[in-house]
Design a protein around this motif. Structure first.
Motif, PDB file in Angstrom:
ATOM      1  N   GLU A 267       0.824  -1.207   0.000  1.00 56.47           N
ATOM      2  CA  GLU A 267       0.000   0.000   0.000  1.00 56.47           C
ATOM      3  C   GLU A 267       0.863   1.263   0.000  1.00 56.47           C
ATOM      4  O   GLU A 267       0.514   2.255  -0.640  1.00 56.47           O
ATOM      5  CB  GLU A 267      -0.969  -0.019   1.178  1.00 56.47           C
ATOM      6  CG  GLU A 267      -2.097  -1.005   0.930  1.00 56.47           C
ATOM      7  CD  GLU A 267      -2.523  -1.766   2.162  1.00 56.47           C
ATOM      8  OE1 GLU A 267      -1.789  -1.757   3.161  1.00 56.47           O
ATOM      9  OE2 GLU A 267      -3.594  -2.381   2.107  1.00 56.47           O
TER      10      GLU A 267
ATOM     11  N   LEU B 215       1.891   1.792  -3.446  1.00 59.30           N
ATOM     12  CA  LEU B 215       0.828   2.431  -4.234  1.00 59.30           C
ATOM     13  C   LEU B 215       0.849   3.948  -4.042  1.00 59.30           C
ATOM     14  O   LEU B 215       0.640   4.705  -5.003  1.00 59.30           O
ATOM     15  CB  LEU B 215      -0.539   1.870  -3.842  1.00 59.30           C
ATOM     16  CG  LEU B 215      -0.802   0.416  -4.219  1.00 59.30           C
ATOM     17  CD1 LEU B 215      -2.159  -0.035  -3.671  1.00 59.30           C
ATOM     18  CD2 LEU B 215      -0.725   0.206  -5.715  1.00 59.30           C
ATOM     19  N   LEU B 216       1.108   4.401  -2.832  1.00 59.07           N
ATOM     20  CA  LEU B 216       1.235   5.841  -2.560  1.00 59.07           C
ATOM     21  C   LEU B 216       2.449   6.429  -3.268  1.00 59.07           C
ATOM     22  O   LEU B 216       2.361   7.445  -3.952  1.00 59.07           O
ATOM     23  CB  LEU B 216       1.422   6.077  -1.065  1.00 59.07           C
ATOM     24  CG  LEU B 216       0.217   6.299  -0.205  1.00 59.07           C
ATOM     25  CD1 LEU B 216       0.602   6.231   1.253  1.00 59.07           C
ATOM     26  CD2 LEU B 216      -0.444   7.623  -0.521  1.00 59.07           C
TER      27      LEU B 216
ATOM     28  N   SER C 110       4.190   5.420  -5.704  1.00 57.08           N
ATOM     29  CA  SER C 110       4.280   5.274  -7.161  1.00 57.08           C
ATOM     30  C   SER C 110       3.128   5.974  -7.882  1.00 57.08           C
ATOM     31  O   SER C 110       3.119   6.047  -9.104  1.00 57.08           O
ATOM     32  CB  SER C 110       4.306   3.791  -7.540  1.00 57.08           C
ATOM     33  OG  SER C 110       3.115   3.144  -7.151  1.00 57.08           O
ATOM     34  N   ASN C 111       2.177   6.513  -7.147  1.00 57.99           N
ATOM     35  CA  ASN C 111       0.994   7.129  -7.723  1.00 57.99           C
ATOM     36  C   ASN C 111       1.332   8.504  -8.311  1.00 57.99           C
ATOM     37  O   ASN C 111       1.828   9.377  -7.606  1.00 57.99           O
ATOM     38  CB  ASN C 111      -0.094   7.248  -6.644  1.00 57.99           C
ATOM     39  CG  ASN C 111      -1.389   7.760  -7.197  1.00 57.99           C
ATOM     40  OD1 ASN C 111      -1.505   8.912  -7.593  1.00 57.99           O
ATOM     41  ND2 ASN C 111      -2.388   6.881  -7.226  1.00 57.99           N
ATOM     42  N   SER C 112       1.013   8.695  -9.586  1.00 53.40           N
ATOM     43  CA  SER C 112       1.368   9.954 -10.253  1.00 53.40           C
ATOM     44  C   SER C 112       0.616  11.145  -9.658  1.00 53.40           C
ATOM     45  O   SER C 112       1.174  12.238  -9.547  1.00 53.40           O
ATOM     46  CB  SER C 112       1.131   9.868 -11.761  1.00 53.40           C
ATOM     47  OG  SER C 112      -0.231   9.603 -12.024  1.00 53.40           O
TER      48      SER C 112
ATOM     49  N   VAL D  24      -0.426  11.473  -6.495  1.00 51.53           N
ATOM     50  CA  VAL D  24       0.173  11.743  -5.184  1.00 51.53           C
ATOM     51  C   VAL D  24       1.506  12.458  -5.361  1.00 51.53           C
ATOM     52  O   VAL D  24       1.837  13.383  -4.619  1.00 51.53           O
ATOM     53  CB  VAL D  24       0.350  10.432  -4.374  1.00 51.53           C
ATOM     54  CG1 VAL D  24       1.174  10.674  -3.109  1.00 51.53           C
ATOM     55  CG2 VAL D  24      -1.008   9.832  -4.033  1.00 51.53           C
ATOM     56  N   ASN D  25       2.272  12.058  -6.350  1.00 54.48           N
ATOM     57  CA  ASN D  25       3.612  12.598  -6.553  1.00 54.48           C
ATOM     58  C   ASN D  25       3.657  13.884  -7.374  1.00 54.48           C
ATOM     59  O   ASN D  25       4.721  14.476  -7.520  1.00 54.48           O
ATOM     60  CB  ASN D  25       4.502  11.545  -7.235  1.00 54.48           C
ATOM     61  CG  ASN D  25       4.930  10.471  -6.274  1.00 54.48           C
ATOM     62  OD1 ASN D  25       5.776  10.692  -5.434  1.00 54.48           O
ATOM     63  ND2 ASN D  25       4.313   9.306  -6.385  1.00 54.48           N
TER      64      ASN D  25
ATOM     65  N   PRO E 232       9.084   8.961  -8.201  1.00 49.35           N
ATOM     66  CA  PRO E 232       8.179   7.901  -7.745  1.00 49.35           C
ATOM     67  C   PRO E 232       8.897   6.547  -7.690  1.00 49.35           C
ATOM     68  O   PRO E 232       9.789   6.272  -8.494  1.00 49.35           O
ATOM     69  CB  PRO E 232       7.081   7.879  -8.817  1.00 49.35           C
ATOM     70  CG  PRO E 232       7.161   9.217  -9.478  1.00 49.35           C
ATOM     71  CD  PRO E 232       8.603   9.633  -9.402  1.00 49.35           C
TER      72      PRO E 232
ATOM     73  N   LEU F 110      -3.839   8.570  -0.574  1.00 49.96           N
ATOM     74  CA  LEU F 110      -4.301   8.053  -1.857  1.00 49.96           C
ATOM     75  C   LEU F 110      -5.483   8.885  -2.361  1.00 49.96           C
ATOM     76  O   LEU F 110      -6.355   9.270  -1.570  1.00 49.96           O
ATOM     77  CB  LEU F 110      -4.704   6.585  -1.721  1.00 49.96           C
ATOM     78  CG  LEU F 110      -3.546   5.602  -1.597  1.00 49.96           C
ATOM     79  CD1 LEU F 110      -4.050   4.229  -1.174  1.00 49.96           C
ATOM     80  CD2 LEU F 110      -2.764   5.505  -2.901  1.00 49.96           C
TER      81      LEU F 110
ATOM     82  N   ASN G  61      -8.292   8.305  -3.847  1.00 48.57           N
ATOM     83  CA  ASN G  61      -9.650   7.834  -3.568  1.00 48.57           C
ATOM     84  C   ASN G  61     -10.127   8.200  -2.171  1.00 48.57           C
ATOM     85  O   ASN G  61     -11.330   8.144  -1.899  1.00 48.57           O
ATOM     86  CB  ASN G  61      -9.740   6.315  -3.739  1.00 48.57           C
ATOM     87  CG  ASN G  61      -9.608   5.890  -5.175  1.00 48.57           C
ATOM     88  OD1 ASN G  61      -9.650   6.709  -6.087  1.00 48.57           O
ATOM     89  ND2 ASN G  61      -9.449   4.606  -5.393  1.00 48.57           N
TER      90      ASN G  61
END
Length: 177
Positions: free
Chosen positions: A29, A32-33, A35-37, A39-40, A47, A106, A108
Motif C-alpha cells: 500500500e 501504491l502511494l 508510485s501514484n502519479s 500523489v507525486n 516515484p 491516496l 480515492n
C-alpha cells in the motif's frame, strides 16, 4: 533531534483513524502511494518503480526513528487494516522547538476529512507530547488541496522567507494562535 523524548514508537488513535508505525505488511500500500502519479504530482521526489524501492524507503524511515531524526506513520481507518496514507515529522530543531510535517493520501480517500483528522492529531502530539512551539509545512504553490488543508488547521503562509524553489510555499503553525 537528539533529545526526542520517545523510546517507543507513538501510536495515535482518533475517532476514525489509527496512525501507527509502518509494518512490512504495509509495503504494497505504501508502494501504491509512492508510485501514484497524482500523489507525486507536487512532490520533489522520483516515484518508486518497484516494491523493492519502497522496502528500502521503509527500512530508512524506521532507521530514522531509531536514530531519533524522524517519525513516519501509516494512516489507517479503524474499520480495516489498509494503509490510506502516511504522515511524518522530521527536521527537528530542539534549539528552535520546531519540526516539519509531511503527508500524503491516496486520491480515492481525499476530500473525506481523513488527512484533516490525521494532521490535527499529529499537531496535538507535537505540541503536547514533544512540547515543540512551531510546526512547519512546505507545499507547492499549485497544490490547492494541501494549501486548503493547512489553512483549515490555522497554518499561516510565511512571507519573506527565501526558499530555493519559487514554486514552494512555507506555512507555519505556532502552538499559540
Amino acid at each position: 533531534m537528539k533529545n526526542l523524548p520517545l523510546s517507543d514508537f507513538p501510536t495515535i488513535i482518533t475517532e476514525r483513524l489509527i496512525i501507527r508505525q509502518p509494518t512490512l505488511s504495509d509495503i504494497q500500500e505504501i508502494f501504491l502511494l509512492r508510485s501514484n502519479s497524482a500523489v507525486n504530482k507536487y512532490l520533489n521526489r522520483k516515484p518508486d518503480d518497484t516494491p523493492e524501492e519502497t522496502l528500502n524507503f521503509f527500512n530508512k524511515v524506521n532507521e530514522n526513528f531509531e536514530s531519533k531524526i524522524g517519525i513516519y506513520w501509516s494512516i489507517m481507518q479503524k474499520l480495516d487494516d489498509k494503509v490510506l496514507g502516511t504522515i511524518c515529522l522530521f527536521d527537528f530543531s530542539d534549539q528552535h522547538k520546531k519540526c516539519e510535517v509531511g503527508y500524503e493520501l491516496l486520491p480515492n480517500y481525499q476530500r473525506n476529512g481523513i488527512m484533516t483528522e490525521a494532521l490535527r492529531a499529529v499537531t496535538k502530539f507535537v505540541f503536547e507530547t514533544l512540547n515543540y512551539d512551531t510546526i512547519e509545512a512546505f507545499t507547492h504553490k499549485k497544490n490547492r488541496r494541501s494549501i486548503d488543508l493547512l489553512l483549515k488547521l490555522n497554518f499561516k503562509e510565511t512571507d519573506g522567507i527565501e526558499l530555493n524553489n519559487a514554486n514552494i510555499k512555507m506555512y507555519q503553525l505556532p502552538r499559540h494562535l
